[in-house]
Design an enzyme around this catalytic site. Structure first.
Site, short mmCIF file in Angstrom:
data_model
loop_
_atom_site.label_atom_id
_atom_site.label_comp_id
_atom_site.label_asym_id
_atom_site.label_seq_id
_atom_site.Cartn_x
_atom_site.Cartn_y
_atom_site.Cartn_z
N CYS A 88 0.81 -1.22 0.00
CA CYS A 88 0.00 0.00 0.00
C CYS A 88 0.85 1.27 0.00
CB CYS A 88 -0.94 0.02 1.21
SG CYS A 88 -2.20 -1.27 1.17
N HIS A 344 -9.32 4.28 -1.40
CA HIS A 344 -8.03 3.60 -1.33
C HIS A 344 -7.77 2.78 -2.60
CE1 HIS A 344 -4.47 1.86 0.17
NE2 HIS A 344 -4.98 0.82 0.82
#
Length: 401
Positions: A88, A344
């Site tokens: 991430c 996200h």
């Protein structure tokens, strides 16, 4: 320590696609949407770019180890394009590549692009359940909610926090993010919620309920960087520069020793220490004006405030409940809605965080703009699990700050 890159690189322009369930768009469309905004903001032409970095965490482009799709989508002039991935934290990794290339003198103008197209793949972040097998147990333990639920339990045990107090503090984080996302027309989730809704939501991994977890999104974000001298020559007056970049990766200590109790992110503390030294920050709570942190789960934001040395050990719960990190608080966090509500798209999130800080620094954040534009802003981008991860810290600010 090396001299670092403080004020050696300026952000010339940034752009961000609208995040969400973008069934109407291919990855190329998302990249182009972010790029066109960044290019217009920078005031340059594609032919002036010297190199580019593309971050993708789950490879929706299906290109393997290549940055060619970025080159094709933007019709780049046969410049080097490098694809990077770091869980991430991939977006910050791409930004770091572009920034270091400019700081080293290898490039005059470089581009960083992060993109992810996950909704079409059905990716949801939760493991597939089976019927009581060993794989089922491993899947539960290895899920993102399961891993971060353990972080919450360890934090509560270490600091003697009442279970109800921690749950309400986490709920405050989620309510804050939804309120902030409501003001952001590029956010994935734009709906206000209240504390009771969060507290009474279905449990995902105790103590994390539905609203304590962020989802995934489609989206892209882009940054164009250069030197401050070139930025001035191009007519820029208010110049945002990179004050520090630091990335720390786990080396196995958390898993293989007895020194880590699972209640914090060792890598975040390491990266923050390095970044503050590079940026000349000795008192982050006083010197920083704004933060964007990796709120994949509400407890992650809370714990991270201690790992960034903004809240004292064991006191983040109180700071959260006192409104310190609210949009009108002393040190706002996630003023754009964060991962929780802005969204996200994994490979783009790190650049999106910097995008919001950049807008705020220049006083261009619209209805969510701070009354007094900040002078120094931090973003924290995390990849992996609490026990094995990479943590990235970016600090940006106005030239001279």
């Amino acid at each position: 320590m090396a001299s670092g890159i403080r004020d050696k690189v300026a952000i010339l322009g940034m752009g961000c696609a609208r995040f969400g369930e973008r069934w109407d768009a291919e990855p190329d469309d998302l990249m182009l949407e972010a790029y066109q905004e960044a290019l217009a903001d920078a005031g340059v032409e594609t032919a002036q770019l010297d190199a580019a970095w593309l971050s993708v965490a789950f490879d929706p482009l299906n290109v393997g180890p290549s940055g060619i799709p970025l080159s094709v989508a933007l019709r780049l002039p046969n410049i080097p394009v490098t694809k990077v991935e770091n869980y991430c934290a991939s977006g910050t990794e791409a930004f770091r590549g572009a920034v270091y290339a400019v700081a080293s003198g290898a490039c005059d103008i470089a581009l960083a692009m992060g993109v992810e197209k996950l909704k079409d793949t059905g990716y949801g972040g939760l493991p597939v359940r089976t019927r009581g097998t060993l794989a089922d147990m491993a899947g539960v333990v290895g899920s993102a909610p399961g891993n971060f639920a353990q972080l919450a339990s360890a934090y509560r045990a270490r600091h003697g926090v009442d279970k109800g107090d921690l749950k309400r503090a986490m709920a405050h984080v989620s309510v804050k993010s939804h309120a902030n996302g409501l003001k952001n027309d590029k956010a994935h989730l734009r709906k206000a919620i209240d504390i009771d809704t969060v507290l009474n939501a279905p449990m995902i991994a105790e103590p994390l309920g539905l609203y304590d977890c962020c989802g995934v999104s489609d989206g892209a974000a882009c940054a164009i960087v250069t030197t401050p001298e070139i930025a001035r020559a191009l007519g820029k007056s208010d110049i945002v520069t990179v004050k520090a970049l630091a990335i720390a990766a786990s080396n196995g200590w958390e898993l293989q020793g007895s020194g880590w109790d699972g209640s914090y992110f060792h890598t975040t503390r390491t990266a923050a220490t390095r970044a503050y030294q590079e940026a000349g920050v000795s008192d982050p709570r006083r010197q920083l004006s704004l933060t964007e942190v990796h709120d994949c789960f509400s407890v992650t934001e809370l714990v991270t405030m201690e790992d960034l040395f903004i809240s004292k050990e064991g006191e983040a719960v109180r700071d959260v409940m006192d409104g310190v990190f609210d949009s009108d608080g002393a040190l706002p966090c996630q003023i754009d809605g964060g991962l929780k509500c802005f969204g996200h798209p994994v490979g783009a999130s790190g650049i999106r965080m910097i995008y919001e800080n950049y807008l705020q620094l220049l006083g261009r954040a619209g209805s969510r703009q701070r009354a007094t534009p900040p002078s120094l802003a931090l973003s924290h981008n995390l990849g992996g699990a609490p026990n094995l991860n990479v943590s990235a810290i970016s600090i940006v600010g106005l030239m001279g700050a």
